[in-house]
Motif scaffolding. Structure first.
Motif, short mmCIF file in Angstrom:
data_model
loop_
_atom_site.label_atom_id
_atom_site.label_comp_id
_atom_site.label_asym_id
_atom_site.label_seq_id
_atom_site.Cartn_x
_atom_site.Cartn_y
_atom_site.Cartn_z
N UNK A 63 0.83 -1.20 0.00
CA UNK A 63 0.00 0.00 0.00
C UNK A 63 0.86 1.25 0.00
N UNK A 64 0.33 2.31 -0.61
CA UNK A 64 0.96 3.63 -0.53
C UNK A 64 0.29 4.51 0.52
N UNK A 65 -0.98 4.23 0.82
CA UNK A 65 -1.70 5.08 1.76
C UNK A 65 -2.81 4.30 2.43
N UNK A 66 -3.10 4.72 3.67
CA UNK A 66 -4.20 4.16 4.45
C UNK A 66 -5.07 5.31 4.94
N UNK A 67 -6.37 5.18 4.72
CA UNK A 67 -7.32 6.15 5.27
C UNK A 67 -7.77 5.60 6.62
N UNK A 68 -7.42 6.30 7.70
CA UNK A 68 -7.77 5.86 9.04
C UNK A 68 -9.00 6.60 9.53
N UNK A 69 -9.65 6.03 10.53
CA UNK A 69 -10.93 6.58 10.98
C UNK A 69 -10.78 7.59 12.10
N UNK A 70 -9.65 7.57 12.83
CA UNK A 70 -9.43 8.54 13.90
C UNK A 70 -7.94 8.68 14.14
N UNK A 71 -7.58 9.66 14.93
CA UNK A 71 -6.19 10.12 15.07
C UNK A 71 -5.20 8.99 15.39
N UNK A 72 -5.37 8.34 16.53
CA UNK A 72 -4.35 7.40 16.98
C UNK A 72 -4.36 6.08 16.22
N UNK A 73 -5.41 5.80 15.47
CA UNK A 73 -5.44 4.57 14.68
C UNK A 73 -4.26 4.52 13.72
N UNK A 74 -3.92 5.65 13.14
CA UNK A 74 -2.76 5.71 12.25
C UNK A 74 -1.50 6.18 12.92
N UNK A 75 -1.64 7.10 13.86
CA UNK A 75 -0.47 7.71 14.48
C UNK A 75 0.38 6.70 15.25
N UNK A 76 -0.27 5.81 16.00
CA UNK A 76 0.49 4.84 16.78
C UNK A 76 1.34 3.97 15.86
N UNK A 77 0.73 3.49 14.78
CA UNK A 77 1.47 2.62 13.86
C UNK A 77 2.61 3.37 13.17
N UNK A 78 2.34 4.57 12.67
CA UNK A 78 3.36 5.34 11.97
C UNK A 78 4.53 5.67 12.88
N UNK A 79 4.23 6.12 14.09
CA UNK A 79 5.30 6.51 15.01
C UNK A 79 6.10 5.30 15.50
N UNK A 80 5.43 4.18 15.67
CA UNK A 80 6.15 2.97 16.05
C UNK A 80 7.08 2.51 14.94
N UNK A 81 6.63 2.67 13.70
CA UNK A 81 7.43 2.23 12.55
C UNK A 81 8.63 3.14 12.30
N UNK A 82 8.59 4.40 12.75
CA UNK A 82 9.73 5.28 12.49
C UNK A 82 9.51 6.68 13.03
N UNK A 83 9.57 6.83 14.35
CA UNK A 83 9.23 8.11 14.97
C UNK A 83 10.12 9.25 14.48
N UNK A 84 11.42 8.98 14.32
CA UNK A 84 12.35 10.06 13.98
C UNK A 84 12.36 10.40 12.49
N UNK A 85 11.54 9.69 11.70
CA UNK A 85 11.54 9.90 10.25
C UNK A 85 10.26 10.52 9.72
#
Length: 345
Positions: free
Chosen positions: A271-293
């Motif tokens: 996938x290139x993009x995910x449409x999430x339903x609320x803030x932390x649904x995507x934020x937790x995953x993205x930040x865990x995968x690469x917080x400093x990037x």
């Protein structure tokens, strides 16, 4: 000798700002502008207080030459772009800033600089903005009337259509149907129109970022995608019908997929993009995968506005240890999208 070629004038004009004066922003901008390829990708203009820019270089242990320019209107026609332009503003005094503290003076400074850059964008003098981290609380103390900077930007720029934040990590982008609201209110903000708007917007924005046919998927809302309705009916009644209507209008998106597994597909490059339903649904995953990037892109505005996904890092401000990776990524996106969307001259 003038080494500028005709094609140099087709580079996007990208404004950089120093962010909250009490945070790591000035240091990050110094580290970014010390990179040798920055001025090859854009006609770069730094906007901010001279003393703060000097302090940022001192903290970073660097010296970066800049070309003083009187006003943002003068940047696009510069003959030499081998170094950044610098438009000086006097928005805050050194004695008003206490490193590592969110204060009204710092928030007011951020607002004044960003508003000046947006005014220049409305006048077609710049093509994109990349801002160093800011602090929402300081900005509210300093006079911001909105819940966050995105809503401030949208109001200032006169945006009437749908807008939302995108969070990005490398080639993966996420958008949200709801953002900075209490979680108890997120379900009430789910409707087909918002889901379709968020999906269309991220699809178009990825195209502006250079992906011709983005692979976009939509997340579910409930545990296990609702388990056929036993854990909630939002997937059946709202999300799946929205996806079908998007498909019917020719947008090749898929979903809904369970939110606890959809990021595995993204991690594996499906996938290139995910449409999430609320803030932390995507934020937790993205930040865990690469917080400093990670990078935040302000989606739905008339010009690209980007920033690192991390915050002001008050706890390490002044130490010289801030990681430049995220703001370098934010600048790169601003350059790509600024090139795609820039105003012809």
């Amino acid at each position: 000798m003038n080494t500028t070629t005709h094609t140099d004038h087709h580079r996007p004009v990208v404004a950089l700002t120093l962010g909250d004066p009490a945070g790591i922003g000035p240091e990050l901008i110094a580290k970014l502008l010390a990179q040798t390829d920055v001025c090859q990708r854009a006609n770069v203009v730094l906007v901010g207080d001279p003393w703060l820019w000097e302090q940022g270089q001192q903290v970073a242990g660097l010296h970066v030459s800049v070309e003083p320019v009187d006003d943002l209107v003068d940047v696009r026609g510069r003959a030499h772009m081998e170094m950044p332009a610098f438009v000086a503003m006097n928005t805050v005094a050194p004695e008003q800033v206490h490193r590592g503290q969110a204060e009204a003076a710092g928030g007011t400074s951020v607002l004044k600089v960003l508003d000046a850059c947006m005014d220049a964008a409305l006048a077609h003098d710049i093509d994109a903005i990349c801002f160093a981290p800011l602090n929402k609380f300081a900005m509210k103390l300093g006079g911001m009337k909105h819940e966050d900077e995105l809503h401030h930007f949208a109001t200032h720029l006169g945006v009437k259509n749908y807008f939302c934040e995108f969070n990005t990590l490398g080639h993966l982008w996420t958008s949200r149907v709801s953002s900075h609201v209490p979680l108890k209110d997120a379900a009430g903000l789910l409707d087909k129109g918002r889901i379709k708007d968020a999906t269309r917007l991220i699809y178009r924005s990825l195209q502006a970022n250079g992906i011709e046919a983005p692979k976009v998927a939509v997340a579910g809302f409930n545990p296990h995608n609702g388990d056929g309705g036993t854990c909630g009916r939002e997937e059946i009644d709202i999300i799946a019908p929205a996806v079908k209507e998007l498909n019917d209008e020719g947008l090749p998106v898929s979903g809904p997929y369970p939110a606890d597994t959809i990021f595995l597909k993204a991690r594996d490059g499906e996938l290139d993009a995910i449409v999430t339903m609320y803030h932390d649904q995507g934020q937790i995953a993205i930040k865990l995968m690469g917080f400093s990037q990670g990078v935040t892109v302000q989606g739905g505005l008339p010009i690209p506005i980007t920033t690192p996904a991390h915050g002001t890092a008050y706890d390490i401000a002044g130490r010289g240890s801030a990681n430049v990776s995220a703001i370098a990524n934010a600048f790169a996106i601003a350059c790509r999208m600024g090139t795609a969307l820039r105003t012809p001259v």
